[in-house]
Design a protein around this motif. Structure first.
Motif, short mmCIF file in Angstrom:
data_model
loop_
_atom_site.label_atom_id
_atom_site.label_comp_id
_atom_site.label_asym_id
_atom_site.label_seq_id
_atom_site.Cartn_x
_atom_site.Cartn_y
_atom_site.Cartn_z
N GLY A 15 0.91 -1.04 -0.04
CA GLY A 15 0.01 0.12 0.10
C GLY A 15 0.89 1.22 -0.07
N ALA A 16 2.01 1.24 0.09
CA ALA A 16 3.06 2.30 -0.12
C ALA A 16 2.96 3.01 -1.48
N PRO A 17 3.06 4.43 -1.53
CA PRO A 17 3.17 4.81 -2.92
C PRO A 17 4.28 4.47 -3.53
N PRO A 18 4.27 4.56 -4.92
CA PRO A 18 5.49 4.24 -5.86
C PRO A 18 6.84 5.21 -5.27
N ARG A 19 7.96 4.70 -5.62
CA ARG A 19 9.19 5.32 -5.40
C ARG A 19 9.24 5.61 -3.52
N SER A 20 8.66 4.41 -3.10
CA SER A 20 8.84 4.44 -1.77
C SER A 20 10.02 3.14 -1.47
N PHE A 21 10.64 3.51 -0.35
CA PHE A 21 11.62 2.31 0.30
C PHE A 21 11.69 2.41 1.73
N SER A 22 11.91 1.38 2.58
CA SER A 22 12.00 0.91 3.98
C SER A 22 13.22 0.56 4.29
N PHE A 23 13.25 0.75 5.81
CA PHE A 23 14.70 0.48 6.52
C PHE A 23 14.23 0.29 7.89
N ALA A 24 14.90 -0.26 8.77
CA ALA A 24 14.81 -0.20 10.28
C ALA A 24 16.04 0.29 11.16
N VAL A 25 15.57 0.57 12.21
CA VAL A 25 16.34 1.55 13.05
C VAL A 25 16.09 0.92 14.53
N LEU A 26 17.00 1.21 15.45
CA LEU A 26 16.73 0.63 16.89
C LEU A 26 16.97 1.78 17.77
#
Length: 211
Positions: free
Chosen positions: A100-111
């Motif tokens: 469901g994220a829009p195009p040209r999106s990306f994800s990463f994780a932080v602590l």
């Protein structure tokens, strides 16, 4: 008939008079009174003398007594640290972009880790580039207590490629933190791994030369 009689004092000399000087009448009466009082109150007088000696000795002992050591000062309560001093943010890895994220999106994780002090609330997370927007999972605000860490997924969306760097050098996240002492906005530099991940993701998102 001749004989030796008492010597007459010569001219300019006086015979020694061994007669004690007369005692003034008042002094004599005073001595007579004290003697009479002492005779009647001998025990009381001795008691007063002994009491004076005891009091004098006690006063000397009190003046020379050892002074007690001062009580140890109470430890000061530990001061509450500023939230930016108690929190660490660490880059973990890249993540799959949520459905469901829009195009040209990306994800990463932080602590997000709280090392000491009272619980810290993260009220906002932003980044410095005009061409990017982001959201967090869990959504802000969220709270973390001391000695705990929370894994956060951040999803960025490229709104326009002209406002993002194609080769990010030292990118950072601006995080607004709050605890019982203060509210602070602190920029966390996440290191070279995050810089490489962000640069690759931006190049992929803008590879079609989209505006």
């Amino acid at each position: 008939m001749s004989g030796i009689g008492p010597l007459e004092p010569g001219e300019g000399t006086r015979a020694r008079d061994n007669t004690p000087p007369p005692v003034p009448r008042s002094a004599g009466r005073a001595r007579t009174f004290l003697a009479a009082w002492y005779g009647r109150n001998r025990r009381t007088a001795l008691t007063l003398v002994a009491l004076a000696v005891l009091l004098g000795g006690a006063g000397a002992l009190f003046a020379t007594r050892p002074r007690p050591a001062p009580p140890p000062s109470a430890p000061r309560p530990a001061q509450v640290p500023y939230p930016a001093q108690a929190v660490a943010v660490t880059f973990l890895d890249g993540r799959r972009t949520p459905a469901g994220a829009p195009p040209r999106s990306f994800s990463f994780a932080v602590l997000v880790s709280v090392e000491s002090g009272p619980p810290v609330t993260v009220t906002r997370v932003t980044q410095p580039y005009d061409g990017l927007s982001l959201r967090t999972d869990p959504v802000v605000p969220f709270r973390t207590k001391a000695g705990s860490a929370r894994k956060i997924t951040i999803t960025m969306h490229v709104t326009h490629c002209r406002g993002v760097p194609m080769n990010a050098g030292l990118p950072f996240l601006d995080v607004t933190l709050r605890n019982t002492r203060a509210i602070q906005i602190h920029g966390f530099i996440l290191g070279s791994r995050y810089a490489r991940h962000l640069s690759r993701a931006l190049k992929v998102a803008c590879s079609n030369s989209a505006p």
